[in-house]
Design an enzyme around this catalytic site. Structure first.
Site: not given
Ligand code: PAF
Length: 279
Positions: A31, A33-34, A36-37, A148, A150, A176, A186
Site C-alpha cells: 500500500g 501507493l505512489h 512507482g507502484h 527493481e 528492491d 521510477a 513509500s
Molecule cells: O516490496 C514490497 O512492497 C514487499 O516487500 C512485498 C513484495 C509486497 C512483500 O510484502
C-alpha cells in the site's frame, strides 16, 4: 474493482477472471501507493488480461524496532488510484487471514538473503519470501511484477520461484524516480523538506560510482569514495555500498558483467535503498 479480504472469495473471483483462458498478473504491494507502484500496475496491464493488486503490510518482514506500526496506510486512497488504473481486483487480507493462529512455516532463500539489507534487517527476507509464496498460492497468477528498486528482493523472489517450481513468470519493472533522481519509495514520506533535498545526493553518487567502475576505476576505492560522498551529501550513515553480481548477488571486488551497484543509507530515522546498473 472488487475488494476481497477472504481466501475462498478470492479463489472464486480469480477463477472467474481466468475464464476463457485469460491471464492474470499480480502486483504485490504494502500500500501507500505512489507512481512507482502505478508503473508496476501499468506493466501488469501490458502483459496480462487482468491485474490483481495485493495490499498487505506484512508484519513478518519488519524487525522489532522497525516502522511496522508507523508504516503509512490509506486503503481508500490506494483503492481509488487502482480503480483509475483499471485494476480488476484488490486483495487486501488482514493479518489473521494471512497468518491464522498456529502459522508455523516460513521460507528462507539461503545465502541470497544474508548480505546487504539482510545483514541490517535479520529475518526480513524470510518474511518477504514467505508472504510472497503465500500470495502466489492465494492468487495463482500467471505473472507477478516487482520493482527493481528492491534488487535483492527481486533476486530472492526469482530464486524462490525457480526453486519451488511456482508456475508463473516474474517481471522486474525499472525504478521510477523523481525529477532529481531519488527513487520513489513509500518511505520518502518520512523525510523532512531538508532531508528530501539532501536525499538527491544518494542516486547521483551511485550513478557516478557506477560510471567510474564501468570505466575501469578501482572498485574498493570507488565504493569508499561513494560512501564518503553520501555522508557528505547529508546522510547520517551508510549501511552498505557494494558491487554485486546482478543475479547471484555475490560481492564483486572487480568489475564483471552482469553487475549492479547496491546501496542503503540512513538519513534521520529513514533508511533508503537504491541500486544502479554497472556497464
Ligand atoms: O516490496 C514490497 O512492497 C514487499 O516487500 C512485498 C513484495 C509486497 C512483500 O510484502
Amino acid at each position: 474493482m472488487q475488494i476481497i479480504r477472504d481466501i475462498a472469495m478470492l479463489h472464486r473471483a480469480v477463477t472467474a477472471l481466468k475464464q476463457g483462458g485469460r491471464s492474470v498478473a499480480l502486483v504485490p504491494t504494502m500500500g501507500a501507493l505512489h507512481d512507482g507502484h502505478l508503473s508496476l500496475v501499468r506493466m501488469a496491464r501490458r502483459v496480462a488480461d487482468h491485474v490483481v493488486v495485493s495490499i498487505f503490510v506484512n508484519p513478518t518482514q519488519f524487525g522489532p524496532n522497525e516502522d511496522f506500526a508507523a508504516y503509512p496506510r490509506d486503503e481508500a486512497r490506494d483503492a481509488a488510484l487502482l480503480v483509475e488504473e483499471g485494476v480488476a481486483l484488490l486483495w487486501a487480507p488482514d493479518v489473521a487471514v494471512m497468518y491464522p493462529g498456529g502459522h508455523r512455516t516460513h521460507i528462507e532463500v539461503a545465502e541470497l538473503g544474508a548480505d546487504y539489507c539482510g545483514a541490517a534487517r535479520p529475518g526480513h527476507f524470510d518474511g518477504v519470501a514467505t508472504v510472497v509464496a503465500k500470495l502466489f498460492n492465494q492468487v495463482r497468477p500467471d505473472v507477478a511484477i516487482f520493482g527493481e528498486k528492491d534488487w535483492q528482493q527481486l533476486a530472492i523472489i526469482r530464486r524462490m520461484t525457480r526453486d519451488l517450481d511456482f508456475a508463473l513468470d516474474i517481471f522486474g519493472a525499472p525504478i521510477a524516480r523523481d525529477d532529481d533522481g531519488l527513487a520513489l519509495s513509500s518511505r520518502n514520506a518520512y523525510l523532512s523538506k531538508d532531508q528530501r533535498a539532501a536525499a538527491a545526493a544518494f542516486p547521483k553518487t551511485l550513478q557516478a560510482a557506477a560510471k567510474a567502475i564501468a570505466g575501469g576505476a578501482d572498485v574498493a576505492e570507488t565504493l569508499a569514495k561513494a560512501e564518503a560522498a553520501i555522508v557528505k551529501g547529508g546522510f547520517d550513515s551508510v549501511d552498505y555500498v557494494a558491487l554485486a553480481d546482478a543475479e547471484s548477488l555475490e560481492r564483486l571486488t572487480e568489475f564483471r558483467k552482469p553487475a549492479r551497484l547496491l546501496a542503503a543509507a540512513r538519513i534521520g530515522k529513514t533508511r533508503l535503498i537504491d541500486n544502479w546498473p554497472v556497464g
